[in-house]
Design an enzyme around this catalytic site. Structure first.
Site, PDB file in Angstrom:
ATOM      1  N   GLU A   1       0.867  -1.165   0.000  1.00 35.66           N
ATOM      2  CA  GLU A   1       0.000   0.000   0.000  1.00 35.66           C
ATOM      3  C   GLU A   1       0.911   1.224   0.000  1.00 35.66           C
ATOM      4  OE1 GLU A   1      -3.274   2.123   2.971  1.00 35.66           O
ATOM      5  OE2 GLU A   1      -2.101   0.385   3.605  1.00 35.66           O
TER       6      GLU A   1
ATOM      7  N   GLU B   1      -8.581  10.039   6.196  1.00 37.17           N
ATOM      8  CA  GLU B   1      -8.618   9.181   7.369  1.00 37.17           C
ATOM      9  C   GLU B   1      -8.840  10.073   8.587  1.00 37.17           C
ATOM     10  OE1 GLU B   1      -5.799   5.389   6.426  1.00 37.17           O
ATOM     11  OE2 GLU B   1      -4.758   7.222   7.027  1.00 37.17           O
TER      12      GLU B   1
END
Length: 402
Positions: free
Chosen positions: A165, A247
């Site tokens: 990622e 986030e």
């Protein structure tokens, strides 16, 4: 998908983090509520936990993606993005965020954008993949604003990616910081970035922009090539999605993606405050180079090619560490490799990725996985492991490769 992407500076041993990741990933299979019409994207707020819709032009998917809290979160799709309109609750900044409301091109747990197929990084097409975003931010809350670039050793369209990622943080507020530890700095896409590395069952490589911005436009290979030079991704892997979003740990209402594009060739994106570099090949800083003793195995009499292995500690704490080993093929093309390391006294490997392994006493033997054994002349691959330690957390004194 459930994500443990960022941790506060006070995070302790990674063994606890790994357990959190397992719990979060287990929740990924929860069914989603999907709104699929362009009219829904234009008018319907998404408040269900995993609610999704398609952008009005049919190119991208928008997702609420609330998985780290039971508190309500709602996003309002727009013609070119989305806005977070409600973000209740808060979670500790020493753990995972509340959610990742985002827009994406590619596949997310078998939900793929129209016509998408994973793009192998070794293909000619990969170099033309670009993305861009424009965002707006509130003046409160603790959050990051980031791209999530997902890679898998296979052309996966469902489930959790197991390769890497690559996160690109454009901005952040409050205490959260990326997974792992800072390993260097690099200049890419017209800006200077802090580079972080960690592992939560897959490699997490985070680029944190030193000067925050509200927009970006770059070739995906810009960041991939830098991660490749550091041994954390492989050219044989596949790009499975490009995601852009936020986030949040506390707050988050007012975060918005006002424009997004991703795909091959020209993306027709908004003017960004940063300019892409002229060449997609990144030049990593010297601080990121592996810095331990390398032992090269002699060429066997059978004529098998010589190779070498280099170990580096990515993060360490009192009772353990995460280490990464780069394997380099120094001879002709090969179809397999094996490393043998002598661990310092008191070290026990508890988890290892990108290879198969056994430990006998202080001897750690690692063989290639099914997807990373083939190496061209001069080619590299890597594996990593987490260890528990009752003594030193240093890297092995010797590693041989054959």
């Amino acid at each position: 998908m459930p994500r443990l992407r960022a941790l506060a500076a006070t995070v302790g041993p990674k063994l606890g983090v790994a357990a959190a990741v397992t719990a979060l990933v287990a929740g990924a299979a929860t069914a989603v509520t999907t709104l699929d019409t362009p009219s829904a994207a234009a008018a319907t707020a998404l408040c269900d936990q995993y609610a999704k819709t398609t952008t009005a032009d049919g190119k991208y998917r928008i997702q609420n993606n609330r998985w780290g809290t039971s508190a309500q979160q709602c996003i309002e799709p727009t013609a070119t993005g989305f806005r977070v309109t409600q973000a209740d609750g808060a979670v500790s900044t020493s753990g995972a965020p509340k959610s990742y409301p985002s827009i994406y091109w590619g596949c997310h747990y078998a939900d793929c954008t129209t016509g998408f197929s994973p793009v192998q990084a070794s293909s000619g097409t990969f170099g033309s993949v670009r993305t861009s975003v424009a965002m707006t931010y509130p003046t409160s809350g603790e959050w990051d604003a980031s791209f999530d670039l997902w890679f898998d050793p296979t052309p996966r369209t469902d489930g959790q990616n197991t390769g890497a990622e690559v996160m690109v943080w454009l901005n952040h507020a409050g205490r959260p910081q990326p997974v792992g530890s800072k390993v260097g700095t690099v200049t890419l896409a017209g800006a200077t970035w802090d580079v972080w590395y960690g592992n939560t069952g897959w490699n997490v490589v985070s680029y944190v922009r030193q000067t925050p911005t509200s927009s970006a436009d770059f070739a995906v290979s810009t960041f991939f090539d830098d991660a490749l030079a550091r041994g954390w991704v492989q050219r044989s892997w596949y790009l499975t999605s490009i995601q852009a979003g936020f986030e949040p740990w506390t707050g988050g209402a007012g975060l918005a993606v006002t424009s997004f594009s991703a795909g091959t060739g020209s993306t027709g994106t908004p003017t960004a405050t940063t300019s892409p570099t002229a060449s997609p090949t990144a030049t990593p800083t010297a601080t990121a180079s592996p810095t331990v003793t390398v032992t090269r195995s002699p060429r066997p009499t059978s004529g098998r090619p010589v190779c070498s292995a280099t170990a580096k500690t990515e993060s360490a704490w009192g009772a353990g560490a995460v280490q990464n080993v780069t394997v380099t093929n120094g001879g002709e093309a090969r179809t397999g490799w094996t490393t043998v390391a002598t661990l310092p006294a008191g070290q026990t490997v508890t988890n290892l990725w990108n290879g198969t392994w056994t430990q006998s006493g202080r001897t750690l033997t690692v063989k290639n996985a099914s997807y990373n054994g083939s190496l061209a002349a001069g080619g590299t691959t890597s594996f990593g492991y987490q260890l528990a330690a009752t003594g030193s957390t240093s890297t092995p004194a010797t590693i041989t490769c054959s």
